[in-house]
Every structure is written in structure tokens, then in C-alpha cells.
Design a protein around this motif. Structure first.
Motif, short mmCIF file in Angstrom:
data_model
loop_
_atom_site.label_atom_id
_atom_site.label_comp_id
_atom_site.label_asym_id
_atom_site.label_seq_id
_atom_site.Cartn_x
_atom_site.Cartn_y
_atom_site.Cartn_z
N THR A 194 0.81 -1.22 0.00
CA THR A 194 0.00 0.00 0.00
C THR A 194 0.85 1.27 0.00
OG1 THR A 194 -0.15 -0.13 2.41
CG2 THR A 194 -1.93 -1.13 1.15
N GLN A 195 2.07 1.17 0.55
CA GLN A 195 2.91 2.35 0.65
C GLN A 195 3.86 2.53 -0.52
OE1 GLN A 195 4.92 2.72 4.39
NE2 GLN A 195 3.04 2.74 5.58
N THR A 198 2.57 5.45 -2.67
CA THR A 198 2.65 6.72 -1.95
C THR A 198 4.11 7.09 -1.68
OG1 THR A 198 2.40 5.53 0.15
CG2 THR A 198 0.41 6.40 -0.87
N ARG A 199 4.96 6.09 -1.48
CA ARG A 199 6.37 6.36 -1.23
C ARG A 199 7.01 7.03 -2.44
NH1 ARG A 199 10.58 4.58 2.03
NH2 ARG A 199 12.60 4.48 1.00
N SER A 201 5.56 8.80 -4.82
CA SER A 201 5.07 10.17 -4.99
C SER A 201 5.63 11.08 -3.90
CB SER A 201 3.54 10.20 -4.96
OG SER A 201 3.05 9.72 -3.73
N PHE A 202 5.79 10.54 -2.70
CA PHE A 202 6.34 11.33 -1.60
C PHE A 202 7.79 11.71 -1.89
CE2 PHE A 202 8.33 12.01 2.51
CZ PHE A 202 7.38 12.74 3.20
#
Length: 482
Positions: A194-195, A198-199, A201-202
Motif C-alpha cells: 500500500t505504501q 505513496t512512497r 510520490s512522496f
């Protein structure tokens, strides 16, 4: 007399037949079970050690308390209530006492195992409640007793597992072995999935120079890792503090909230370099802002060298007292005057911020100081003193120079000023003791005095401009009076 004839009346027709026929009819109304069957029934009684279930059999089914739930030592009243419809598995059709022995947890197990197998095949996610903390991990109720190793709970190793008890969590299924009744789960695998998006993009949003808040997630020999919100960045030990430190634990601790600056981001390697000291003011800048040339500063001798002595005058700030500035007398070696660890008062004679060097003088600090004196300049001993563009003394906020009194409502400012003044006076008193000791040593060694005069000269004028300010002296006298 006519005899009455008595006729027996037939009340019911015997449509059952013989007694054997009757028993057979009764038997037809009773359900038949085999060991291993799944049946349903209604809870009719709850005891401490067992639960009775009406399953339509000739006797009520018995569920021992140990067969109620996959949880250990459970209270039957917490699992079922009278009137509940319950599915159970037949363990024994008839024990030695003729009872029908059932198991609710094994029925649940059979149902759940099929569901879990399907989820595993589809690489899905199971949801369950943490029911136990065991050695090495957690037991999660997913209909089965799923084992979640401690190393697979979070992205990082978790030390205290107690807070997870009673929590509902989601996890992936790593291993499934029905023969061994073995189910191994991984929450970390789910978090990594799940990360991942997002990782990326972060990381793409992180830019060098940005200031971010984070939490110290772990400490290693070469620095500390900071969780920026799903992404960990490394603060190298050299970027933890402006002063030299041996280990990251000297500065930070796990769980501590910090503010860091992004130094670099490597997208291909997913590495983030951070700096803690970049978000803190350089202690050299602080020292230069809060100290002036000519001030007297307390310090500690840290090291003796052939050309003088180094004195620490602030945390992480050391200055050099050249051998020529140790005493008014001729000195061959620094240890003739000072020793490592000795507390001394020195005068700041130069601050080179670019080269990060401070020149100090023990000799000049002692010159002009009368051990028996009663007047002193607080500005020379670290009290905050400000002047305007015309060189006029700026009075503290809340002090009226016309009435020479503090205004009402400025009690906090007055208290702060008085504390600063008291601290400066305390340093002055300690400095006078240093000078007195120096004079005593000179008298005790007259042979040395032939090489030069005493370290104290009543004719010497103070070299700091702040010491000559008449307005400050007048203010000091007035405030002392208050």
C-alpha cells in the motif's frame, strides 16, 4: 326389571400399531448424526464448563467450554447467549455417558479454513482481532489462530507488542498448512504494497532545502533514521549536531520528534539524506551575537599546547589563549599558569566567525580588576546591553529613564533584568577571586616576578567600550537601589 346394556365406547383409533411401531415412529422424529458432521442448534443452557445445545437429537448436545472458541480460558457467557443459533461439529455421537459431544470452534475452523484458502489463492487480505501476545509475535483471530511474527507487524521491528492486543488488523497470508494447522500472516507485506505508490510520490515531492518534521525511528552507529511520514531518511552522525559527538544517542532518542532539512534525494535508490543541525542555529553565530570583543567570559581549560591553552567558553566553542596572553609575566610553558580542567575567566580579544576562531586573554581579563573593588560593569560579564545608532544606551523595556523607575505592568521584564544582573555580578565576584588567587601566587614566588610585573595593575584602564558607558553605570546604580 329390564337389564341395562353397557356398551364400551372407542376413544381413539390405534393407527400406530404395536409398541415397536410406536418406538420406530418416535425414532423418525429424531435427527441422525455422524462424527464430523456440521449441525445447527439453539443454546438452551450455559454452565461454567459447558454449553447445552438443542439440535433435535434425543438428548441435548454438549459443547465443552474448551471447544467454544479459539481463545484460551474463555468465559462461555462471553461467547454465546441462551437462544443463540450456533453451528457445531460432531466430535462424538455418544460418549461413555451417552452424551452428544460437539465443538463450536472446530465448526468455525472448518468454515474459516475454506475461506482462508480462497483468500490465499487470490492473494487477498484477511481481517482479524489480536487475541493474544505470545513469544515472538501475535495471535490473530481470523476464524483460525493466525500467527503474526513481530518482525512482520510493521515496516520496522516492534519491541512492545502489548498495545496491539484487541486491535483489529489487516494482513496478507504468507503460509497455509492445514495438516500442521499452521497459518502465518504478514502485516508488513500489506504495508509495503500500500505504501509503495505513496512512497514514490512522496519522494518525488521531496526537494533539497525543504524543512520537514519527523520522528526518530531508529538509531544506528553511523547516525539516526527519521520517519518523515512513511519514508525514512538518514541523518548522518556528522549532521546531528554542530558539536562533535561520539554516537547519535548522545543527541536524539527513538520516538523523539525532530525538525530536519532535506540534503539530497536519490529517487533510483530511494535514499533521503537529512540534517538536524541545519535547522538549528550555528553555535558560532549564537556566540558572536551574544558576545562582544572586550567581554569577560567564564571558561574551562580543555587542552595545553606549546603555544598556549585552549579554553571552552560555550558548548562546542573553544578559543585559544596564546602563551603571551596567559600572564603579565614571562611564561615558558602553559602549565606554569593553568592546568587542564581549570575554571578561568578570559577576555575575548577577537572573534573570527569565518575561520571559526576565538582569541582569548587571561592576562587582559585580570588586568584592571581590583579584588577588593565594589564597582563593576555588568555588560562586561555577559549582561545584555544594547546601543542605538548614535551610540546611546537603550534602556530595558518597561524602565522609564526620566523617572528612573520601572513602569507598572513590566514586572516580568524587571525580574528578567534583575536575574541577568545578578548572574553578571556573580561572575564578577568569581573573577575577583581568580585575580586574588593569581596575586597570591605571584607574591609566593618572587623569583618569577623579576621577569615582569604583577598580573594586576590598578593603573590599567579597561579596554572595553561598554565599561566606559556612564549611562549604564547610572542605570545600574538606580536599579540596584530599587
Amino acid at each position: 326389571m329390564t337389564n341395562a346394556t353397557t356398551t364400551s365406547k372407542q376413544v381413539a383409533v390405534n393407527d400406530i400399531g404395536s409398541a415397536d411401531d410406536f418406538l420406530a415412529a418416535v425414532e423418525l422424529t429424531i435427527k441422525s448424526f455422524n462424527d464430523g458432521d456440521l449441525i445447527e442448534g439453539t443454546v438452551v443452557k450455559i454452565d461454567r464448563d459447558e454449553v447445552l445445545l438443542d439440535v433435535g437429537f434425543k438428548t441435548e448436545g454438549v459443547i465443552p467450554s474448551r471447544e467454544l472458541s479459539i481463545k484460551h480460558d474463555v468465559d462461555p457467557d462471553e461467547v454465546v447467549q441462551v437462544g443463540d443459533s450456533v453451528e457445531a461439529l460432531v466430535l462424538q455421537k455418544e460418549d461413555k455417558e451417552g452424551r452428544l459431544i460437539l465443538s463450536k470452534k472446530r465448526a468455525q475452523y472448518e468454515r474459516a479454513w475454506g475461506d482462508v484458502e480462497k483468500i490465499k489463492e487470490n492473494e487477498g487480505v484477511v481481517t482479524g482481532t489480536v487475541i493474544e501476545v505470545v513469544k515472538g509475535g501475535l495471535i490473530v483471530d481470523i476464524g483460525l489462530r493466525g500467527f503474526l511474527p513481530a518482525s512482520l507487524i510493521e515496516l520496522r521491528r516492534v519491541r512492545d507488542l502489548t498495545p496491539y492486543l484487541g486491535q483489529e488488523i489487516e494482513a496478507k497470508i504468507l503460509e497455509l498448512d492445514k495438516n500442521r494447522n499452521n497459518v502465518v500472516l504478514s502485516r508488513r507485506a500489506l504495508l509495503e504494497e500500500t505504501q509503495s505508490a505513496t512512497r514514490s510520490s512522496f519522494l518525488a515531492e521531496l526537494k533539497p532545502g525543504q524543512v520537514r518534521k519527523g520522528v526518530i525511528s531508529s538509531i544506528v552507529n553511523f547516525g539516526a533514521f527519521v520517519d518523515l511520514g512513511g519514508v525514512d531518511g538518514l541523518v548522518h552522525v556528522s549532521e546531528l549536531s554542530w558539536k562533535h559527538i561520539e554516537h547519535a544517542s548522545d543527541v536524539v532518542e527513538v520516538g523523539q520528534e525532530v525538525t530536519v532539512e532535506v540534503l539530497s534525494v536519490e529517487l533510483d535508490r530511494e535514499r533521503v539524506s537529512l540534517s538536524l543541525k541545519a535547522t538549528q542555529e550555528d553555535p558560532w553565530q549564537v556566540f558572536a551575537r551574544t558576545h562582544a570583543i572586550g567581554q569577560i567570559a567564564p571558561g574551562v581549560v580543555t587542552k595545553l599546547v606549546p603555544f598556549g591553552a585552549f579554553v571552552r567558553v560555550a558548548d562546542g566553542i573553544e578559543g585559544l589563549v596564546h602563551i603571551s596572553e596567559l600572564s603579565g609575566q614571562h611564561v615558558e610553558l602553559a602549565e606554569q599558569v593553568v592546568s587542564a580542567g581549570q575554571e578561568v575567566f578570559v577576555k575575548i580579544i577577537d572573534i573570527d566567525l569565518d575561520r571559526r576562531r576565538i582569541s582569548l586573554s587571561l592576562k587582559q581579563a585580570n588586568d584592571g580588576v581590583d579584588p577588593e573593588g565594589t564597582e563593576f560593569d555588568p555588560a562586561l560579564y555577559g549582561m545584555t546591553t544594547e546601543y542605538d545608532e548614535n551610540g546611546e544606551y537603550k534602556y530595558p523595556e518597561g524602565f522609564d529613564p526620566e523617572t528612573q523607575e520601572w513602569k507598572e505592568g513590566f514586572e516580568t521584564q524587571r525580574e528578567k533584568w534583575e536575574l541577568e544582573y545578578a548572574a553578571a555580578q556573580e561572575r564578577w565576584e568569581a573573577h575577583k577571586k581568580q585575580v586574588a588567587t593569581s596575586l597570591t601566587e605571584v607574591i609566593a614566588a618572587p623569583a618569577v616576578s623579576e621577569a615582569g610585573g604583577s598580573s594586576f595593575s590598578s593603573d590599567s584602564a579597561s579596554s572595553g567600550a561598554l565599561a566606559d558607558d556612564a549611562a549604564l553605570a547610572a542605570l545600574k546604580a538606580q536599579l540596584e537601589g530599587n
